[in-house]
Design a protein around this motif. Structure first.
Motif, PDB file in Angstrom:
ATOM      1  N   PHE A   1       3.035   1.698  -3.371  1.00 45.45           N
ATOM      2  CA  PHE A   1       2.262   2.115  -4.532  1.00 45.45           C
ATOM      3  C   PHE A   1       1.448   3.380  -4.262  1.00 45.45           C
ATOM      4  O   PHE A   1       0.887   3.951  -5.192  1.00 45.45           O
ATOM      5  CB  PHE A   1       1.324   0.989  -4.982  1.00 45.45           C
ATOM      6  CG  PHE A   1       2.012  -0.043  -5.834  1.00 45.45           C
ATOM      7  CD1 PHE A   1       1.749  -0.132  -7.179  1.00 45.45           C
ATOM      8  CD2 PHE A   1       2.929  -0.924  -5.281  1.00 45.45           C
ATOM      9  CE1 PHE A   1       2.384  -1.072  -7.970  1.00 45.45           C
ATOM     10  CE2 PHE A   1       3.570  -1.874  -6.053  1.00 45.45           C
ATOM     11  CZ  PHE A   1       3.301  -1.945  -7.404  1.00 45.45           C
TER      12      PHE A   1
ATOM     13  N   SER B   1       4.953  -4.213 -11.613  1.00 49.74           N
ATOM     14  CA  SER B   1       3.618  -3.645 -11.454  1.00 49.74           C
ATOM     15  C   SER B   1       2.849  -3.864 -12.754  1.00 49.74           C
ATOM     16  O   SER B   1       3.340  -3.556 -13.839  1.00 49.74           O
ATOM     17  CB  SER B   1       3.709  -2.156 -11.110  1.00 49.74           C
ATOM     18  OG  SER B   1       4.461  -1.455 -12.071  1.00 49.74           O
TER      19      SER B   1
ATOM     20  N   GLN C   1       0.841  -1.203   0.000  1.00 52.23           N
ATOM     21  CA  GLN C   1       0.000   0.000   0.000  1.00 52.23           C
ATOM     22  C   GLN C   1       0.874   1.251   0.000  1.00 52.23           C
ATOM     23  O   GLN C   1       0.641   2.185  -0.771  1.00 52.23           O
ATOM     24  CB  GLN C   1      -0.927   0.009   1.208  1.00 52.23           C
ATOM     25  CG  GLN C   1      -2.039  -1.009   1.158  1.00 52.23           C
ATOM     26  CD  GLN C   1      -2.817  -1.080   2.458  1.00 52.23           C
ATOM     27  OE1 GLN C   1      -2.531  -0.371   3.435  1.00 52.23           O
ATOM     28  NE2 GLN C   1      -3.820  -1.944   2.483  1.00 52.23           N
TER      29      GLN C   1
ATOM     30  N   ALA D   1      -1.344   3.422  -2.830  1.00 55.51           N
ATOM     31  CA  ALA D   1      -2.644   2.970  -3.311  1.00 55.51           C
ATOM     32  C   ALA D   1      -3.256   1.974  -2.326  1.00 55.51           C
ATOM     33  O   ALA D   1      -2.642   1.612  -1.324  1.00 55.51           O
ATOM     34  CB  ALA D   1      -2.493   2.334  -4.680  1.00 55.51           C
ATOM     35  N   PHE D   2      -4.437   1.507  -2.646  1.00 55.99           N
ATOM     36  CA  PHE D   2      -5.149   0.574  -1.779  1.00 55.99           C
ATOM     37  C   PHE D   2      -4.522  -0.804  -1.792  1.00 55.99           C
ATOM     38  O   PHE D   2      -4.657  -1.572  -0.854  1.00 55.99           O
ATOM     39  CB  PHE D   2      -6.618   0.450  -2.193  1.00 55.99           C
ATOM     40  CG  PHE D   2      -7.299   1.774  -2.420  1.00 55.99           C
ATOM     41  CD1 PHE D   2      -7.093   2.842  -1.559  1.00 55.99           C
ATOM     42  CD2 PHE D   2      -8.130   1.961  -3.496  1.00 55.99           C
ATOM     43  CE1 PHE D   2      -7.711   4.063  -1.757  1.00 55.99           C
ATOM     44  CE2 PHE D   2      -8.762   3.176  -3.710  1.00 55.99           C
ATOM     45  CZ  PHE D   2      -8.550   4.224  -2.844  1.00 55.99           C
ATOM     46  N   TYR D   3      -3.847  -1.143  -2.893  1.00 53.96           N
ATOM     47  CA  TYR D   3      -3.170  -2.427  -3.049  1.00 53.96           C
ATOM     48  C   TYR D   3      -2.198  -2.318  -4.216  1.00 53.96           C
ATOM     49  O   TYR D   3      -2.218  -1.338  -4.965  1.00 53.96           O
ATOM     50  CB  TYR D   3      -4.152  -3.578  -3.291  1.00 53.96           C
ATOM     51  CG  TYR D   3      -5.183  -3.312  -4.356  1.00 53.96           C
ATOM     52  CD1 TYR D   3      -4.877  -3.409  -5.705  1.00 53.96           C
ATOM     53  CD2 TYR D   3      -6.484  -2.962  -4.004  1.00 53.96           C
ATOM     54  CE1 TYR D   3      -5.809  -3.157  -6.672  1.00 53.96           C
ATOM     55  CE2 TYR D   3      -7.440  -2.710  -4.973  1.00 53.96           C
ATOM     56  CZ  TYR D   3      -7.101  -2.816  -6.311  1.00 53.96           C
ATOM     57  OH  TYR D   3      -8.042  -2.567  -7.275  1.00 53.96           O
TER      58      TYR D   3
END
Length: 158
Positions: free
Chosen positions: A37, A93, A34, A39-41
């Motif tokens: 990135f 990624s 998290q 981000a959430f995942y």
């Protein structure tokens, strides 16, 4: 020439390819992913390290633990790679691949850190991009786009 699966960072300073189709696409919800990135995942896919090669530039490395290294572009910040220091697998990624749609995640890792609302994201209402909401803004962004295209180039910027 044999088929390759390529990708790179947003600014084009780094390009890479796999000589064998990556596998094991997944999303990781662990707190380190998290943060890495923002981000959430983290959506990741990979392959044997010997099938991965850089074709332009050098990946900057952050050792996020004693066992893991995360690679990114020092110029634009794009998260690119994840590898265990003693492993023989290189993950990238999914969004950095030229064809991210070819790698739908098949499972989820690190679910103990999954945000409580993450599974409901697909139920949120859809909205069109700024192109329909603000065409002048979208046109300006398109005309000043510095993002590398989703394919290899001989040099960048062109």
């Amino acid at each position: 020439m044999s088929q390759t699966w390529s990708g790179g960072c947003q600014c084009g300073a780094i390009r890479y390819r796999f000589t064998r189709k990556p596998s094991g696409a997944h999303i990781c919800h662990c707190r380190m992913c998290q943060k890495a990135f923002g981000a959430f995942y983290a959506p990741l896919v990979g392959g044997p390290a010997e099938t991965f090669e850089l074709t332009r530039g050098a990946v900057s490395i952050f050792r996020s633990s004693d066992q893991a290294e995360r690679g990114f572009c020092a110029s634009c910040g794009t998260p690119l790679t994840f590898a265990y220091t003693d492993g023989d697998w290189m993950s990238v990624s999914i969004g950095s691949l030229d064809d991210p749609a070819a790698f739908p995640p098949v499972d989820q890792h690190g679910v103990e850190s999954r945000l409580s609302w993450a599974n409901g994201l697909g139920q949120l209402p859809d909205r069109e991009s700024t192109e329909s909401e603000a065409p002048d803004t979208a046109a300006f962004i398109k005309s000043t786009n510095h993002q590398h295209p989703d394919h290899d180039t001989a040099s960048w910027p062109e």
